[in-house]
Scaffold this active site. Structure first.
Site, PDB file in Angstrom:
ATOM      1  N   LYS A 135       0.847  -1.193   0.000  1.00 48.96           N
ATOM      2  CA  LYS A 135       0.000   0.000   0.000  1.00 48.96           C
ATOM      3  C   LYS A 135       0.884   1.245   0.000  1.00 48.96           C
ATOM      4  O   LYS A 135       1.909   1.283   0.683  1.00 48.96           O
ATOM      5  CB  LYS A 135      -0.891  -0.035   1.251  1.00 48.96           C
ATOM      6  N   SER A 210      -9.697   1.633   2.989  1.00 49.13           N
ATOM      7  CA  SER A 210      -8.850   2.362   2.090  1.00 49.13           C
ATOM      8  C   SER A 210      -7.807   1.540   1.343  1.00 49.13           C
ATOM      9  O   SER A 210      -7.255   2.008   0.360  1.00 49.13           O
ATOM     10  CB  SER A 210      -8.118   3.446   2.890  1.00 49.13           C
ATOM     11  N   SER A 234      -9.779  -0.787   7.148  1.00 52.18           N
ATOM     12  CA  SER A 234      -9.234  -0.579   5.805  1.00 52.18           C
ATOM     13  C   SER A 234      -8.573  -1.784   5.163  1.00 52.18           C
ATOM     14  O   SER A 234      -8.247  -1.755   3.990  1.00 52.18           O
ATOM     15  CB  SER A 234      -8.234   0.585   5.814  1.00 52.18           C
TER      16      SER A 234
END
Lengths: 558, 552
Positions: A135, A210, A234
């Site tokens: 990420k 996210s 997330s």
């Protein structure tokens, strides 16, 4: 609607990766299967033990990491071959999915280096040749790390996050940086300043967020496993939306050093995989105390991999006696009925595996969401102060200091980030602190206590991972409250700092197609081992559900 | 160029590295220029005319007839730890800008603070030394504000639970200020990190940020508003400096900013209960400046009162200007600043155990006040006590001397007289002089025992006579001389002994000689400093020694 797992023993559809399968078709294939083998015949009669011993299914998810390790060490296949396979798929799918903000140019070179080491009989590490996506809010020294924000456009950190360093030490190849909601603030990945990631199951839908890029990348098999971060769900919500396994470790289990902070007391780096084993092996590689993170735990880490035993040595009721609490508040109003049905299916499956399932009430559950948003916003308003344009990031030209700050931040931050900074600043302001921040901390303590009590009575707790399956891109973009409400299932776990595992358990119908649904298992602090064991057994006995998205079903070679 | 440098820092894989300033163009900080202590710190001390001194003294005296001044002091002490508070950067004053930085103290994304345990140790030491109550369970908080020298946009500090509270400090006022013992209350001591520094360019169209100091550990010590005069305030600060130096937790150097005092001053008519409006004074780089600035401020406020303009005393921060010997407005307070404190989530709570605290307590050195009381019991005068106990090194020297020879009076006289004068002339600290306290002790012992005694002969005091003796010593010890020339400089001590012995043998000296001009000029420099030729006189033994040294 959801099609419950059928009881049928029919197992003609073994080729889950075959092109003839589409998820809708798969729906009716989902069924429970009994554990393969009852070695000791200890539990000949169980109310759920209705079916015969099943034949081994080839459609069950298997550990890709173990497969790669075995293949390259036995020289059956090279690391380069694996890398090329993934890169080719990435190349084909990326224009549709857009999971990545940056793709490494050195993947094949790194794979070659691993092959050379193997040729020289050198140690290559447990993650050798495993393509890991990271990420983009996790720092990598050799790639940009933007946290999905314009304010960090082209920013390259001078150091690797501890988790990334550990991955590299384990032989992993970092394939690239995945898309996210700016600074992890969002539940759809639409909040990225750069691009919108699509759900590989339905390109019109969001992948969740996210960590949407990391979830979509594993779902579309653009990488073997990926790292995400979980502040309020997330990792778990996008895992559910994309039909992959998502593991949120206990707070402090994985070093946060190098994770761009959103809410420091809630942030955790988490793992995505296409099997429980892969998520567990990935966690094994990155967890443990780090002297660079004062909040990382010094507890010893057990060997999780011992939990990932082959299905054929399971007992008939491998989870016999396991006390499972279903959080009653999570199956009521506001939760999609199809999701509820999926979870009920999963519960039945757990019962058949021998679990003692009871309902448990967490009265504080609904308080978690507002408390979470107060605390996360408060901490983020502080954590994001460093983006002032003075040392890095884009600085606007200004003759005066306050307009330099104002301009740089106005240009650099997106609307959701600004909203949370405003909320957090407000909550911490003199005269409001007690009513918001302090009150939210009190709620947090209540939540922690109620989880503690529930986990004293139960080994694990169960809930959906999200109140719905993936929704359309744009659907909630202009309704932040609706989006916040979607985090109801996950935020409490962050407030309590507990580990949780989300794994796919079924599908909901979505027009002519269908979308995966995940359920969440919550464990006691630092008891990832138990979650992984239960998750692995659940997964290995859940036959007929293929969680390969249609996008790649055609070209995905089994 | 500036931008290139910045990018250089950003993309460089290794920290610390760059000697470059973190520089941004087109940034104007005109409004803040005058607020920077570092710019004004360079201001040379102006000689003050006696007239101003007297005028101010008179004004203060007059003011204090009708008014009472209330003075409180916030002191920041920079801790002498090997590394910064939350990262492993070493810091030393005067290093190249941005050469002691890392991702943590630069506030890079993803970097996290880890507490240096020495900071706690030093805080506990100071807390105990200041007779405080320790918080066995304290925490760090974030104090939030934006400024370019604050990399994270918040300072890690302690807010509602400081590590130490409710203590006091005892001190003795010097006799020239009337003498007397004082006890001032300490409200709190807390741990925090320092910020960086801004360097303003001459052209004024941009400023440079130096983050070397960012993250250096500080202890903030807040006094009770117990001081009533400039002298008391300055003596409070001086005592604090002594305490931190005795403890070894800081070098306490005001010029380098290792000890910084901000003073709050208000006055009220005598008899009035409520406090007047307080004014904060910054930029006090010496104790004398503190005293003068406070006196100026008292006089200023009293004048406003007397002129019926009490409302013109407003809550503000004023700067002491050394040049004009005045305080001037720096910024008016526009309401209370809201720092939005909240607990620092990146750091665990600070938990002290009884065992830990006791361990530190038991290893505390003797503190200045304890030392003064002990010296008092030894019968020393307050003037002597204050001199000896002022500098822990001098005190140690004194004590090592009297350990060798228990003549307090002689030791005190030697140290406060000849040695102090010598140190002052040569600009040396007591640790730098050659004469060890043991040697001084021997010297004193010799004098006492009468080994060095006898009738004084005028001729002996004559440098020429000394030279003769020196020459004789050299001539009688050719072997040692050769060794000395070969580099065995330790033989200096041998020669010194021989010299004293000869002098004594000739029975040409008596006790007084040792404090005679000649002795000081010829013998002491030899003891004190191997390179001492400052008197410029050709002396046989001395010039010989120096000559030998130049050769080696």
């Amino acid at each position: 609607m959801v099609i419950l797992f059928s009881q049928a023993g029919s197992s003609t559809r073994r080729k889950m990766l075959s092109s003839v399968q589409n998820p809708r078709f798969l729906l009716i294939q989902c069924r429970r299967s009994k554990p393969f083998h009852n070695r000791y015949h200890q539990y000949p009669k169980s109310i759920h033990a209705t079916s015969q011993v099943q034949s081994v299914s080839t459609s069950l998810p298997t550990s890709q990491i173990q497969k790669i390790q075995k293949s390259i060490l036995s020289r059956e296949k090279t690391a380069r071959q694996f890398a090329e396979e993934f890169l080719n798929r990435l190349r084909l799918t990326e224009p549709h999915v857009k999971s990545f903000l940056h793709v490494s140019q050195t993947v094949l070179n790194e794979a070659d280096e691993i092959d050379r080491k193997i040729d020289r009989n050198e140690d290559v590490g447990p993650l050798a040749g495993v393509l890991v996506a990271v990420k983009d809010n996790i720092c990598t020294a050799d790639m940009p790390s933007t946290a999905g924000s314009k304010i960090l456009e082209n920013y390259r950190p001078p150091f690797d996050a501890t988790a990334v360093r550990k991955l590299k030490e384990g032989g992993a190849i970092i394939v690239g940086k995945t898309n996210l909601d700016e600074f992890g603030m969002g539940s759809t990945t639409e909040g990225s300043a750069y691009q919108v990631t699509a759900n590989p199951w339905n390109l019109e839908c969001v992948p969740g967020g996210s960590s949407g890029g990391s979830a979509a990348a594993v779902s579309a098999r653009q990488c073997v496993v990926s790292l995400g971060s979980d502040t309020g769900g997330s990792v778990r919500q996008p895992a559910s939306f994309c039909g992959v396994v998502g593991l949120k470790p206990t707070y402090g289990r994985v070093s946060r050093y190098g994770l761009v902070a959103y809410a420091s007391s809630l942030d955790v780096i988490g793992c995505f995989g296409s099997s429980v084993a892969d998520a567990g092996i990935l966690l094994q590689a990155i967890c443990g105390h780090d002297k660079l993170d004062a909040t990382s735990s010094k507890r010893e880490v057990n060997d999780f991999t011992s939990q990932f035993v082959a299905k054929d040595i399971f007992e008939s009721q491998p989870l016999k006696g396991l006390r499972v609490g279903v959080i009653s508040e999570t199956l009521g109003d506001g939760v999609d009925q199809e999701v509820v049905s999926s979870i009920r299916g999963a519960i039945s499956h757990l019962e058949e595996l021998g679990c003692i399932v009871t309902e448990v009430s967490l009265p504080s559950f609904s308080l978690g969401l507002p408390a979470y948003y107060v605390l996360a916003s408060s901490e983020s308003s502080s954590n994001l102060s460093r983006y002032d344009g003075v040392r890095y990031g884009n600085q606007i030209v200004s003759d005066e200091l306050s307009s330099l700050y104002g301009g740089s931040r106005a240009n650099g931050f997106g609307p959701e980030v600004k909203r949370r900074i405003l909320m957090g600043t407000y909550a911490l302001s003199a005269g409001y602190y007690d009513a918001y921040y302090k009150r939210a901390q009190q709620v947090r303590t209540v939540v922690q206590k109620s989880f503690k009590a529930a986990l004293d009575e139960h080994d694990i707790l169960i809930s959906p991972a999200a109140p719905s399956a993936a929704y359309k891109i744009g659907e909630k973009k202009n309704d932040p409250l609706a989006m916040y409400a979607g985090d109801i299932m996950t935020v409490n776990v962050n407030l309590a700092g507990l580990p949780a595992l989300v794994l796919p358990c079924g599908f909901v119908k979505n027009g002519t197609a269908s979308l995966p649904v995940g359920f969440q298992m919550i464990g006691a602090a630092f008891d990832e081992e138990k979650l992984l064991r239960v998750g692995h057994i659940f997964e290995q006995t859940l036959e007929g559900c293929s969680f390969i998205p249609p996008l790649i079903a055609d070209e995905f070679k089994c | 160029m500036a931008l290139t440098l910045l990018r250089g820092i950003q993309t460089r894989p290794l920290f610390p590295c760059s000697s470059a300033f973190v520089t941004r163009k087109h940034v104007l900080f005109c409004s803040m220029q005058s607020t920077q202590t570092e710019t004004t710190m360079k201001t040379k001390q102006q000689p003050h005319s006696n007239f101003t001194e007297t005028a101010r003294a008179k004004a203060v005296e007059k003011a204090l007839k009708d008014f009472e001044a209330i003075i409180g002091i916030e002191t920041h002490v920079q801790l002498a730890t090997m590394t910064k508070a939350f990262c492993s950067c070493a810091y030393s004053y005067g290093d190249q800008p941005n050469s002691c930085v890392c991702p943590v103290c630069m506030g890079l994304p993803g970097a996290l603070p880890v507490l240096n345990s020495k900071v706690i140790e030093y805080a506990v030491m100071l807390g105990l030394a200041l007779n405080c109550k320790l918080s066995m369970n304290s925490k760090f908080d974030r104090k939030q504000y934006f400024y370019p020298d604050l990399p994270k946009g918040y300072q890690i500090s302690q807010f509602d639970i400081p590590i130490a509270t409710n203590g006091f400090i005892d001190l003795d006022l010097p006799l020239e200020f009337g003498g007397g013992h004082r006890r001032f209350g300490i409200t709190r001591v807390h741990m925090e990190e320092d910020a960086g520094k801004l360097l303003h360019t001459g052209t004024g169209n941009y400023s440079q940020v130096d983050l070397n100091r960012a993250g250096v550990p500080l202890l903030e010590i807040v006094s009770e508003p117990d001081m009533r005069t400039g002298i008391e305030a300055a003596e409070y600060a001086a005592e604090l400096q002594r305490v931190v130096r005795y403890l070894g937790v800081s070098n306490g150097n005001m010029q380098e900013g290792s000890l910084r005092c901000d003073v709050n001053v208000s006055i009220r008519p005598i008899g009035q209960l409520e406090f007047g409006t307080k004014v904060e004074i910054k930029n006090l780089n010496a104790f004398s400046a503190m005293s003068r600035a406070i006196d100026f401020e008292i006089a200023r406020q009293a004048a406003l009162y007397n002129e019926g303009k009490a409302e013109e005393i407003v809550q503000e921060t004023r700067l002491w200007e050394e040049g004009s010997q005045k305080t001037v407005t720096m910024r008016k307070k526009e309401g209370l600043a809201d720092y939005r404190y909240f607990p620092e989530p990146d750091l665990p709570e600070v938990i002290l155990t009884e065992e830990y605290v006791n361990g530190i307590h038991d290893s505390l050195p003797e503190l200045p006040d304890m030392k003064r009381r002990r010296y008092e019991d030894m019968g020393l005068s307050m003037q002597d006590i204050l001199f000896l106990a002022n500098d822990v090194n001098v005190a140690d020297y004194f004590e090592a001397t009297i350990a060798k020879v228990p003549d307090i009076k002689l030791a005190t006289n030697w140290i406060m007289g000849d040695i102090a004068a010598y140190m002052k002339n040569e600009k040396l600290s007591i640790n730098e002089i050659k004469l060890s306290p043991q040697e001084l002790g021997e010297l004193i012992a010799s004098i006492k025992s009468g080994t060095i005694s006898g009738k004084i002969g005028k001729e002996i005091v004559d440098p020429v006579e000394i030279e003769k003796i020196v020459d004789k010593v050299i001539a009688n010890n050719p072997k040692q001389l050769e060794q000395y020339r070969g580099g065995k400089t330790k033989l200096q001590g041998f020669f010194a002994g021989q010299l004293l012995y000869r002098v004594d043998k000739a029975r040409s000296l008596e006790l007084d000689f040792c404090s005679s001009r000649s002795f000081k000029m010829y013998v002491l420099p030899f003891f004190f400093s191997r390179n001492s030729t400052s008197n410029g006189r050709p002396a046989g033994f001395l010039s010989f020694c120096v000559g030998v040294q130049k050769q080696t």
